[in-house]
Design a protein around this motif. Structure first.
Motif, PDB file in Angstrom:
ATOM      1  N   GLY A 218       0.833  -1.210   0.000  1.00 25.75           N
ATOM      2  CA  GLY A 218       0.000   0.000   0.000  1.00 25.75           C
ATOM      3  C   GLY A 218       0.861   1.249   0.000  1.00 25.75           C
ATOM      4  N   GLN A 219       0.454   2.238  -0.787  1.00 28.11           N
ATOM      5  CA  GLN A 219       1.218   3.480  -0.867  1.00 28.11           C
ATOM      6  C   GLN A 219       0.953   4.408   0.308  1.00 28.11           C
ATOM      7  N   ASP A 220      -0.159   4.232   0.989  1.00 29.29           N
ATOM      8  CA  ASP A 220      -0.550   5.164   2.047  1.00 29.29           C
ATOM      9  C   ASP A 220      -0.632   6.563   1.427  1.00 29.29           C
ATOM     10  N   LYS A 221       0.106   7.525   1.934  1.00 30.35           N
ATOM     11  CA  LYS A 221       0.094   8.877   1.376  1.00 30.35           C
ATOM     12  C   LYS A 221       1.339   9.161   0.558  1.00 30.35           C
ATOM     13  N   VAL A 222       2.154   8.155   0.334  1.00 22.96           N
ATOM     14  CA  VAL A 222       3.407   8.340  -0.399  1.00 22.96           C
ATOM     15  C   VAL A 222       3.129   8.248  -1.891  1.00 22.96           C
ATOM     16  N   ARG A 223       3.469   9.294  -2.603  1.00 18.43           N
ATOM     17  CA  ARG A 223       3.322   9.320  -4.055  1.00 18.43           C
ATOM     18  C   ARG A 223       4.675   9.338  -4.746  1.00 18.43           C
ATOM     19  N   GLN A 224       5.715   9.695  -4.001  1.00 17.25           N
ATOM     20  CA  GLN A 224       7.051   9.730  -4.582  1.00 17.25           C
ATOM     21  C   GLN A 224       8.049   9.105  -3.604  1.00 17.25           C
ATOM     22  N   LEU A 225       9.133   8.566  -4.181  1.00 15.75           N
ATOM     23  CA  LEU A 225      10.214   7.998  -3.390  1.00 15.75           C
ATOM     24  C   LEU A 225      11.487   8.792  -3.628  1.00 15.75           C
ATOM     25  N   ASP A 226      12.263   8.959  -2.573  1.00 17.22           N
ATOM     26  CA  ASP A 226      13.523   9.712  -2.650  1.00 17.22           C
ATOM     27  C   ASP A 226      14.673   8.715  -2.765  1.00 17.22           C
ATOM     28  N   VAL A 227      15.299   8.688  -3.956  1.00  9.43           N
ATOM     29  CA  VAL A 227      16.438   7.801  -4.195  1.00  9.43           C
ATOM     30  C   VAL A 227      17.682   8.675  -4.337  1.00  9.43           C
ATOM     31  N   GLU A 228      18.407   8.820  -3.248  1.00 10.05           N
ATOM     32  CA  GLU A 228      19.636   9.618  -3.250  1.00 10.05           C
ATOM     33  C   GLU A 228      19.368  11.027  -3.773  1.00 10.05           C
ATOM     34  N   GLY A 229      18.288  11.649  -3.294  1.00 11.96           N
ATOM     35  CA  GLY A 229      17.963  13.006  -3.687  1.00 11.96           C
ATOM     36  C   GLY A 229      17.180  13.113  -4.976  1.00 11.96           C
ATOM     37  N   ARG A 230      16.924  11.989  -5.641  1.00  8.33           N
ATOM     38  CA  ARG A 230      16.169  12.008  -6.900  1.00  8.33           C
ATOM     39  C   ARG A 230      14.760  11.488  -6.610  1.00  8.33           C
ATOM     40  N   LEU A 231      13.749  12.303  -6.913  1.00  9.62           N
ATOM     41  CA  LEU A 231      12.375  11.914  -6.645  1.00  9.62           C
ATOM     42  C   LEU A 231      11.797  11.180  -7.854  1.00  9.62           C
ATOM     43  N   VAL A 232      11.218  10.014  -7.574  1.00 13.02           N
ATOM     44  CA  VAL A 232      10.591   9.215  -8.625  1.00 13.02           C
ATOM     45  C   VAL A 232       9.204   8.806  -8.152  1.00 13.02           C
ATOM     46  N   ALA A 233       8.321   8.538  -9.110  1.00 22.27           N
ATOM     47  CA  ALA A 233       6.955   8.128  -8.773  1.00 22.27           C
ATOM     48  C   ALA A 233       6.989   6.771  -8.078  1.00 22.27           C
ATOM     49  N   ALA A 234       6.203   6.632  -7.027  1.00 21.00           N
ATOM     50  CA  ALA A 234       6.129   5.363  -6.299  1.00 21.00           C
ATOM     51  C   ALA A 234       5.409   4.324  -7.159  1.00 21.00           C
ATOM     52  N   PRO A 235       5.882   3.090  -7.182  1.00 22.49           N
ATOM     53  CA  PRO A 235       5.226   2.038  -7.975  1.00 22.49           C
ATOM     54  C   PRO A 235       3.811   1.772  -7.474  1.00 22.49           C
ATOM     55  N   ASP A 236       3.000   1.193  -8.353  1.00 27.47           N
ATOM     56  CA  ASP A 236       1.649   0.784  -7.965  1.00 27.47           C
ATOM     57  C   ASP A 236       1.737  -0.336  -6.927  1.00 27.47           C
ATOM     58  N   GLU A 237       0.838  -0.290  -5.957  1.00 29.49           N
ATOM     59  CA  GLU A 237       0.760  -1.301  -4.900  1.00 29.49           C
ATOM     60  C   GLU A 237       2.148  -1.550  -4.302  1.00 29.49           C
ATOM     61  N   LEU A 238       2.705  -0.474  -3.806  1.00 30.05           N
ATOM     62  CA  LEU A 238       4.075  -0.481  -3.283  1.00 30.05           C
ATOM     63  C   LEU A 238       4.263  -1.557  -2.214  1.00 30.05           C
ATOM     64  N   GLN A 239       5.341  -2.332  -2.341  1.00 30.28           N
ATOM     65  CA  GLN A 239       5.714  -3.327  -1.332  1.00 30.28           C
ATOM     66  C   GLN A 239       6.778  -2.724  -0.422  1.00 30.28           C
ATOM     67  N   TRP A 240       6.655  -2.943   0.877  1.00 25.45           N
ATOM     68  CA  TRP A 240       7.614  -2.389   1.821  1.00 25.45           C
ATOM     69  C   TRP A 240       7.703  -3.297   3.038  1.00 25.45           C
ATOM     70  N   VAL A 241       8.708  -3.027   3.873  1.00 27.88           N
ATOM     71  CA  VAL A 241       8.848  -3.714   5.156  1.00 27.88           C
ATOM     72  C   VAL A 241       9.018  -2.653   6.241  1.00 27.88           C
ATOM     73  N   ALA A 242       8.674  -3.023   7.448  1.00 31.65           N
ATOM     74  CA  ALA A 242       8.824  -2.089   8.564  1.00 31.65           C
ATOM     75  C   ALA A 242      10.299  -1.912   8.891  1.00 31.65           C
ATOM     76  N   ASP A 243      10.730  -0.644   9.011  1.00 26.62           N
ATOM     77  CA  ASP A 243      12.136  -0.349   9.315  1.00 26.62           C
ATOM     78  C   ASP A 243      12.213   1.094   9.794  1.00 26.62           C
ATOM     79  N   GLU A 244      12.842   1.295  10.930  1.00 25.18           N
ATOM     80  CA  GLU A 244      12.970   2.650  11.472  1.00 25.18           C
ATOM     81  C   GLU A 244      14.090   3.434  10.804  1.00 25.18           C
ATOM     82  N   HIS A 245      15.035   2.739  10.166  1.00 14.63           N
ATOM     83  CA  HIS A 245      16.159   3.417   9.506  1.00 14.63           C
ATOM     84  C   HIS A 245      16.309   2.900   8.079  1.00 14.63           C
ATOM     85  N   PRO A 246      15.372   3.230   7.206  1.00  9.74           N
ATOM     86  CA  PRO A 246      15.422   2.712   5.831  1.00  9.74           C
ATOM     87  C   PRO A 246      16.485   3.430   4.994  1.00  9.74           C
TER      88      PRO A 246
END
Length: 401
Positions: free
Chosen positions: A160-188
């Motif tokens: 689930g994307q929740d409210k995230v529409r973009q991802l920050d990859v080393e300062g580069r913003l890209v659109a979040a994939p559909d049905e985003l897969q993630w894991v719980a992590d306090e320091h991603p």
């Protein structure tokens, strides 16, 4: 004077040299077929569809491999156990059809080496009109993805994307994939929301997990921003900007030993060559046979021989061989008495004493020989005693003549 006619020598139907080379060529072809059959899986490429580094489908990673080649060094492909032990960033792309045992082997070999694991995400079907293409028709069930994730880390996937529409990859913003897969992590490393990671690192090993493959697969590289972000992601994980290597062992590459391979590889190759050399020498020895061929004997002999053989077989099967020695001695007693002219009416011990009187100079007379025949317990003793009785009778008859 007429000239003697000389008949031409009978010719063999096949020339020996031709026959030899024909057999040699057949054996060579059979050996080549055997070896190629053994090593065919090693030369066969892993599947060129699905989530593999050679796949050009949307869920494959051939585009990433080509993108890395165009922007830097050509990535290596790990096909063997030795390749897996090299000090490069290894990218392990997992597909639903991957071999779980192969993944466990990679985890063991790469325990201290930088490794990026890319989890599977989509269910796909092949497109018949385009070879190597795939059509996705839905996400993989969470339990399927968690089975692979659980082998690497003690966590579970979230969706689930929740409210995230973009991802920050080393300062580069890209659109979040559909049905985003993630894991719980306090320091991603790459965040997918609050305390959610799309790219995470294990605490005790240099293992990285990319939970959503839609950031680096072929479909993602169609977006120029994601293509640039994919290079940034790889550069972030590369040790000292070194070369990248993709794993193929998880998709069927590598060498799986079996009995046939053991026979043609050291150290058992020496034994195989020795057996082949012995077989070759036996074949050559057979070409130069010594003496004429032995005539095949009849299964059932003629006349008296057949009668004797049949009687012996019946006695052996009836278990009456133990009594044969005494009966033969009684038969020889009567026959010797008749041949040597014993008085009428002599029987048993009286006849034995008369027969013993014919050879007073011998230590072992007829009685001792007859007794030995009666006490014989096996065929060898019985045969020796019967020969001694026969010899005694023949000798006495010769002296009389």
């Amino acid at each position: 004077m007429s000239a003697a006619t000389v008949e031409p020598a009978a010719q063999e139907p096949f020339n020996r040299r031709t026959l030899f080379w024909g057999i040699f060529a057949s054996l060579l072809a059979a050996a080549g077929f055997f070896l190629l059959s053994i090593y065919a899986p090693d030369f066969r490429q892993p599947g060129n569809d699905g989530a593999t580094p050679l796949s050009k489908s949307g869920v494959g990673y051939a585009g990433l491999a080509e993108w890395l080649r165009l922007t830097g060094e050509t990535p290596a492909m790990a096909r063997t156990e030795d390749d897996l032990g090299t000090d490069m960033l290894l990218i392990v792309t997992i597909s639903p059809e991957s071999d779980p045992a192969a993944l466990d082997h990679i985890l063991e070999l790469r325990e201290d080496l930088n490794t990026l694991f890319v989890l599977p995400k989509w269910q796909t079907l092949p497109l018949e009109e385009h070879e190597g293409w795939k059509m996705k028709f839905g996400r993989l069930p969470d339990p399927v993805v968690n089975q692979w994730l659980g082998r690497i880390a003690k966590t579970q996937i979230g969706v689930g994307q929740d409210k995230v529409r973009q991802l920050d990859v080393e300062g580069r913003l890209v659109a979040a994939p559909d049905e985003l897969q993630w894991v719980a992590d306090e320091h991603p490393i790459i965040a997918g929301g609050n305390d959610k990671a799309v790219l995470t690192e294990l605490d005790d090993k240099p293992f990285y997990i990319l939970t959503d493959p839609d950031l680096i697969n072929n479909a993602a590289l169609a977006d120029s921003a994601k293509a640039a972000a994919a290079l940034d992601l790889i550069a972030l994980l590369q040790p000292e900007n070194g070369q990248v290597m993709f794993d193929l062992t998880l998709h069927g590459a590598g060498r799986k030993y079996d009995l046939a391979k053991l026979l043609v590889e050291p150290p058992f190759l020496a034994l195989t060559l020795t057996i082949l050399a012995a077989a070759g020498l036996a074949f050559l020895r057979g070409l130069g046979r010594f003496g004429p061929p032995r005539a095949e004997q009849r299964a059932i002999a003629f006349g008296k021989r057949a009668l004797v053989d049949t009687t012996a077989m019946l006695l052996r099967r009836a278990g009456r061989l133990d009594e044969l020695g005494g009966r033969y001695a009684a038969l020889m007693r009567v026959r010797a008495g008749a041949l040597l002219g014993a008085p009428q009416g002599l029987q048993g011990e009286a006849l034995d004493r008369w027969l013993d009187s014919r050879d007073k100079d011998e230590v072992s007379g007829f009685t001792a020989r007859a007794q030995a025949a009666g006490e014989a317990k096996n065929l060898t003793q019985m045969h020796e005693a019967a020969e001694r009785l026969h010899d005694w009778t023949a000798r006495r008859l010769g002296e009389r003549r």
